[in-house]
Design an enzyme around this catalytic site. Structure first.
Site, PDB file in Angstrom:
ATOM      1  N   ASN A  21       0.518  32.026 -13.552  1.00  0.00           N
ATOM      2  CA  ASN A  21       1.700  32.009 -12.686  1.00  0.00           C
ATOM      3  C   ASN A  21       2.649  33.136 -13.123  1.00  0.00           C
ATOM      4  OD1 ASN A  21       4.392  31.403 -11.835  1.00  0.00           O
ATOM      5  ND2 ASN A  21       3.733  29.346 -11.307  1.00  0.00           N
ATOM      6  N   HIS A  72       7.859  34.160 -13.411  1.00  0.00           N
ATOM      7  CA  HIS A  72       8.957  34.510 -14.300  1.00  0.00           C
ATOM      8  C   HIS A  72       8.998  35.978 -14.691  1.00  0.00           C
ATOM      9  CE1 HIS A  72      10.352  30.592 -13.880  1.00  0.00           C
ATOM     10  NE2 HIS A  72       9.231  30.053 -14.342  1.00  0.00           N
ATOM     11  N   THR A  77      10.095  22.998 -11.028  1.00  0.00           N
ATOM     12  CA  THR A  77       9.572  21.891 -10.222  1.00  0.00           C
ATOM     13  C   THR A  77       9.555  20.626 -11.074  1.00  0.00           C
ATOM     14  OG1 THR A  77       8.164  23.570  -9.244  1.00  0.00           O
ATOM     15  CG2 THR A  77       7.712  21.300  -8.641  1.00  0.00           C
ATOM     16  N   GLU A  79      -3.162  18.762  -7.902  1.00  0.00           N
ATOM     17  CA  GLU A  79      -2.802  19.331  -9.201  1.00  0.00           C
ATOM     18  C   GLU A  79      -1.919  18.312  -9.897  1.00  0.00           C
ATOM     19  OE1 GLU A  79      -1.715  23.458  -9.377  1.00  0.00           O
ATOM     20  OE2 GLU A  79      -0.470  23.148 -11.160  1.00  0.00           O
ATOM     21  N   HIS A 110       5.161  29.899 -17.405  1.00  0.00           N
ATOM     22  CA  HIS A 110       6.354  30.189 -18.199  1.00  0.00           C
ATOM     23  C   HIS A 110       6.031  30.523 -19.654  1.00  0.00           C
ATOM     24  CE1 HIS A 110      10.123  29.056 -20.359  1.00  0.00           C
ATOM     25  NE2 HIS A 110      10.599  29.853 -19.429  1.00  0.00           N
TER      26      HIS A 110
HETATM   27  N1  PXP Z   1       1.699  24.324 -11.308  1.00  0.00           N
HETATM   28  C1  PXP Z   1       2.701  24.107 -10.433  1.00  0.00           C
HETATM   29  C2  PXP Z   1       2.416  23.355  -9.183  1.00  0.00           C
HETATM   30  C3  PXP Z   1       4.004  24.597 -10.679  1.00  0.00           C
HETATM   31  O1  PXP Z   1       5.001  24.356  -9.804  1.00  0.00           O
HETATM   32  C4  PXP Z   1       4.227  25.352 -11.848  1.00  0.00           C
HETATM   33  C5  PXP Z   1       5.591  25.921 -12.118  1.00  0.00           C
HETATM   34  O2  PXP Z   1       5.959  26.782 -11.115  1.00  0.00           O
HETATM   35  C6  PXP Z   1       3.144  25.577 -12.714  1.00  0.00           C
HETATM   36  C7  PXP Z   1       1.895  25.026 -12.432  1.00  0.00           C
HETATM   37  C8  PXP Z   1       3.284  26.381 -13.958  1.00  0.00           C
HETATM   38  O3  PXP Z   1       4.186  25.781 -14.833  1.00  0.00           O
HETATM   39  P1  PXP Z   1       4.673  26.569 -16.099  1.00  0.00           P
HETATM   40  O4  PXP Z   1       5.375  27.790 -15.595  1.00  0.00           O
HETATM   41  O5  PXP Z   1       5.577  25.603 -16.778  1.00  0.00           O
HETATM   42  O6  PXP Z   1       3.459  26.923 -16.906  1.00  0.00           O
END
Ligand code: PXP
Length: 248
Positions: free
Chosen positions: A11, A14, A105, A155, A221
């Protein structure tokens, strides 16, 4: 028997958060996405929020153009987002709850309460060829509802497990882990593909990666933060190594 490959979705939200802190063009989330691909990411995840606090519409357009791996487009179940998803037709759409004031979230989507609305919402996305996933808590009622509305994937929200670990509430952490394990198996038994994510770190990833039913982890993150210290590619490669180790 070897377990099926556990995909890693990185992801990149950030990277955009840091870019937007100054309002300029860098760091560039598209460059991060390409580096993540080189480091072995099986997919890129990006959340286009209603308030556009990190990923922008132009980022989504750019990702659709440059990515060689699938894009997992996270979005709230709103008409605006549905239109954007139907225009781009990303490989995957993940529906998440969204509140303006939240930092991230916070919980899973309340599928059980909005079954009819969500069933109508996802139908055109599925017809367009998007693999629809629903981000939910490890709760049997929500999983059954996700199955009934025709989602292919759920998920599971790992935030409660990760928070309990970070705050050394160990009994609670272990309870959360048991719940995640049981609900992964339950969802799999209904024919749903199981993913997991939120808050995962090097310290918390292995027990979740070891669940045989889980096919994909989405992690952001922590990896973007860790990239400050060791670079993005090494940060991702280490996560990949831990996932493979857990998978045996
Ligand atoms: N999965 C979903 C559905 C999310 O909303 C997020 C955060 O945006 C993540 C995974 C990844 O979470 P993190 O950034 O805490 O690793």
């Amino acid at each position: 028997m070897p377990q099926p490959h556990l995909r890693l979705g990185v992801n990149i939200d950030h990277v955009a958060t840091v870019r937007n802190a100054r309002g300029g063009a860098y760091p560039d989330p598209l460059r991060a996405a390409k580096l993540a691909e080189e480091a072995g990411a099986d997919g890129i995840t990006a959340h286009l929020r209603e308030d556009r606090r990190h990923i922008s519409d132009a980022d989504i357009e750019g990702l659709m153009e440059v990515l060689s791996v699938p894009l997992n487009f996270e979005m709230a179940a709103t008409d605006e987002m549905q239109k954007i998803a139907l225009r781009h037709k990303p490989h995957a759409v993940c529906l998440v709850p969204e509140k303006r004031e939240e930092r991230t979230t916070e919980g899973g989507l309340e599928v059980a309460r909005e079954e009819n609305k969500l069933a109508h919402f996802i139908a055109p996305l599925r017809e367009a060829g998007c693999r629809v996933s629903i981000f939910i808590a490890a709760d049997m009622k929500q999983i059954e509802a996700a199955h009934r509305i025709g989602a292919e994937v759920i998920e599971l929200h790992t935030g409660a497990y990760c928070d309990a670990h970070a705050e050394a509430r160990l009994a609670e952490r272990d309870e959360e882990l048991v719940k995640l394990a049981e609900m992964s198996a339950f969802a799999h038994s209904l024919g749903l593909e199981v993913h997991a994510g939120h808050g995962l770190t090097y310290d918390t990833v292995k027990p979740v990666a070891a669940f045989p039913e889980v096919r994909e982890l989405n992690i952001g993150h922590f990896l973007i933060g860790e990239a400050i210290f060791r670079g993005l590619e090494p940060a991702i490669r280490e996560m990949r190594r831990l996932m493979d180790e857990a998978r045996g």
